[in-house]
Design an enzyme around this catalytic site. Structure first.
Site, PDB file in Angstrom:
ATOM      1  N   SER A 144      41.825  37.025  39.109  1.00 10.74           N
ATOM      2  CA  SER A 144      40.419  36.625  39.187  1.00 10.74           C
ATOM      3  C   SER A 144      39.948  35.903  37.935  1.00 10.74           C
ATOM      4  O   SER A 144      39.049  35.056  37.997  1.00 10.74           O
ATOM      5  CB  SER A 144      39.535  37.852  39.438  1.00 10.74           C
TER       6      SER A 144
ATOM      7  N   ASP B 283      31.027  41.105  33.691  1.00  9.22           N
ATOM      8  CA  ASP B 283      31.011  42.561  33.704  1.00  9.22           C
ATOM      9  C   ASP B 283      32.013  42.996  32.646  1.00  9.22           C
ATOM     10  O   ASP B 283      32.574  42.162  31.947  1.00  9.22           O
ATOM     11  CB  ASP B 283      31.311  43.144  35.098  1.00  9.22           C
TER      12      ASP B 283
ATOM     13  N   HIS C 272      35.474  41.145  33.033  1.00  3.79           N
ATOM     14  CA  HIS C 272      35.597  39.709  33.297  1.00  3.79           C
ATOM     15  C   HIS C 272      34.775  38.902  32.293  1.00  3.79           C
ATOM     16  O   HIS C 272      33.589  39.170  32.111  1.00  3.79           O
ATOM     17  CB  HIS C 272      35.134  39.371  34.717  1.00  3.79           C
TER      18      HIS C 272
END
EC number: 3.1.1.53
Length: 431
Positions: free
Chosen positions: A44, A334, A337
């Site tokens: 991600s 967050d 990330h």
């Protein structure tokens, strides 16, 4: 006597001389490339398409510059990793090609997930599997340009079909193992004490990374204990690859895998007792290249989730450069990330460098105050690494040049110091 706060020209010259001699062309803690022939495998944190799945649609979740999204040099999937796609039904078709390969993934299979094949299994076995998988992958990708994940078909002449042996649910993540495939027990057999075989063919790649796995310990079923053993036999070459259970344990039993690099050909999978296993997926390695070390960025969570260091264990010199930060992962999107430190490491993908080495990337190829260790590329004071030897072969010309420059720097410093001392003496005399 007059006094001024401005730096005198001679003092400035001295400072610049010292800086040139002792702090020039320092290695950068980044992953980078010598030219445009590179490729990144990720999750991600480098998945540009993941923005479409987010409520806050901004690129702060990524650790790469969004300008790289249109480069065509990234294969990444949120929530996934090469290890997960290789072993489990949660699959992403990782595919990419380049001379300089960078890996920034692996965090989606950590002790936080805690996968165990059996209820009383051991996640530590799977951490060992992860380390062995990435060791083989990194070593091989130092010699190949192209990586993809392919399916393998098999032929089994018995009546039993595949069975689901390993499924685990934890922290909202469901993982079901499908590589290797387990063939169920034949109904005509009273127990698992029988030999079984299946045929499979490997074709279309230069080499294939496949798993060979056993339950390493005493497997209990219907009050009987079994010692697992699995073999792959190359029909064309006569080479036999085997893996046998060696531990005398009954608790903490779990699947233990080794990762073989096999050549194209016809194979027979053989089991002497317990369930027959057959590889169902392989890492397809294509297009051999001159030895080029891969680059690996540490893939870990914020400290509020448990991570591991298996990619660091797998990434060893001379085939791999490992890059990391010294602080906790602390994202801005967050906690997991968008970390500034890792964004800084990945920022090196935005430009070319002259040299890659153990210490980092060198922008220039002339002279450096740091001697490159295990260098690759056009490196200051050193030629390219010579594989098969854990030392570097150095070109004497840059060494001579460095000595000449250092000698000149020393002479300049001595001259300036003598000049300042003489000038100061004159000033004191005049005062």
């Amino acid at each position: 006597m007059a006094r001024t706060d401005a730096m005198a020209p001679r003092t400035l010259l001295l400072v610049l001389s010292l800086g040139y001699a002792f702090g020039f062309n320092e290695p950068l803690n980044v992953v980078s490339h010598l030219n445009d022939d590179w490729f990144l495998f990720g999750d991600s944190r480098s998945d540009c398409n993941h923005i479409n799945n987010l409520s806050q649609q901004n690129y702060n979740y990524m650790d790469i510059n969004p300008e790289l999204c249109k480069s065509g040099k990234i294969s990444a999937k949120a929530g996934n990793s090469l290890f997960k796609s290789f072993h489990f039904t949660d699959f992403y078709n990782y595919t990419g090609e380049g001379s300089q390969i960078i890996f920034y993934e692996g965090v989606n299979f950590t002790p936080y997930v805690g996968f165990k094949c059996l209820n009383n299994g051991d996640n530590n076995r799977w951490m060992g599997n992860k380390a062995r998988f990435y060791t083989q992958l990194y070593q091989k990708m130092a010699h190949y340009r192209s990586l993809s994940v392919i399916n393998i078909t098999y032929t089994y002449n018995g009546s039993a079909g595949p069975v689901s042996m390993c499924k685990h649910i934890a922290n909202g993540v469901t993982l079901t193992l499908n590589n290797p495939t387990f063939i169920g027990k034949e109904v005509s057999k009273p127990d698992y004490y029988y030999e079984s075989e299946a045929n499979f063919t490997l074709q279309g790649c230069d080499e294939f990374i496949v798993p060979l796995c056993v339950f390493n310990g005493q497997y209990l079923s219907s009050k009987l204990y079994y010692d697992d053993s699995q073999y792959y036999y190359n029909v064309d070459t006569g080479v036999l690859y085997g893996f046998n259970s060696t531990l005398n344990i009954t608790s903490g039993l779990d699947l233990t895998c080794i990762y073989l690099a096999l050549t194209p050909g016809n194979y027979i999978s053989i089991s002497n007792e317990l369930l027959l296993t057959v590889p169902s997926k392989a890492i397809c390695l294509r297009k051999p290249k001159a030895f080029t070390p891969v680059q690996v960025v540490d893939s870990r969570w914020h400290s509020n989730r448990q991570s591991d260091n298996m990619t660091a264990i797998a990434c060893q010199l001379p085939y791999c450069y490992f890059r990391n930060t010294t602080s906790d992962y602390n994202g801005v999107y967050d906690s997991h990330h968008g970390d500034a430190g890792f964004t800084s490491i990945l920022a090196g993908l935005m430009y070319n460098v002259s040299c890659l080495a153990q210490q980092g990337a060198f922008v220039y190829n002339n002279v450096s105050s740091s001697w490159p260790q295990y260098p690759y590329g056009h490196c200051p004071t050193a030629a390219n690494i010579v594989f098969m030897a854990p030392v570097c072969m150095y070109d004497p010309l840059p060494v001579i040049l460095l000595g000449v420059l250092l000698g000149i720097a020393v002479l300049i410093i001595v001259f300036l110091m003598f000049y300042f001392m003489t000038d100061s003496g004159v000033r004191l005399h005049e005062a």
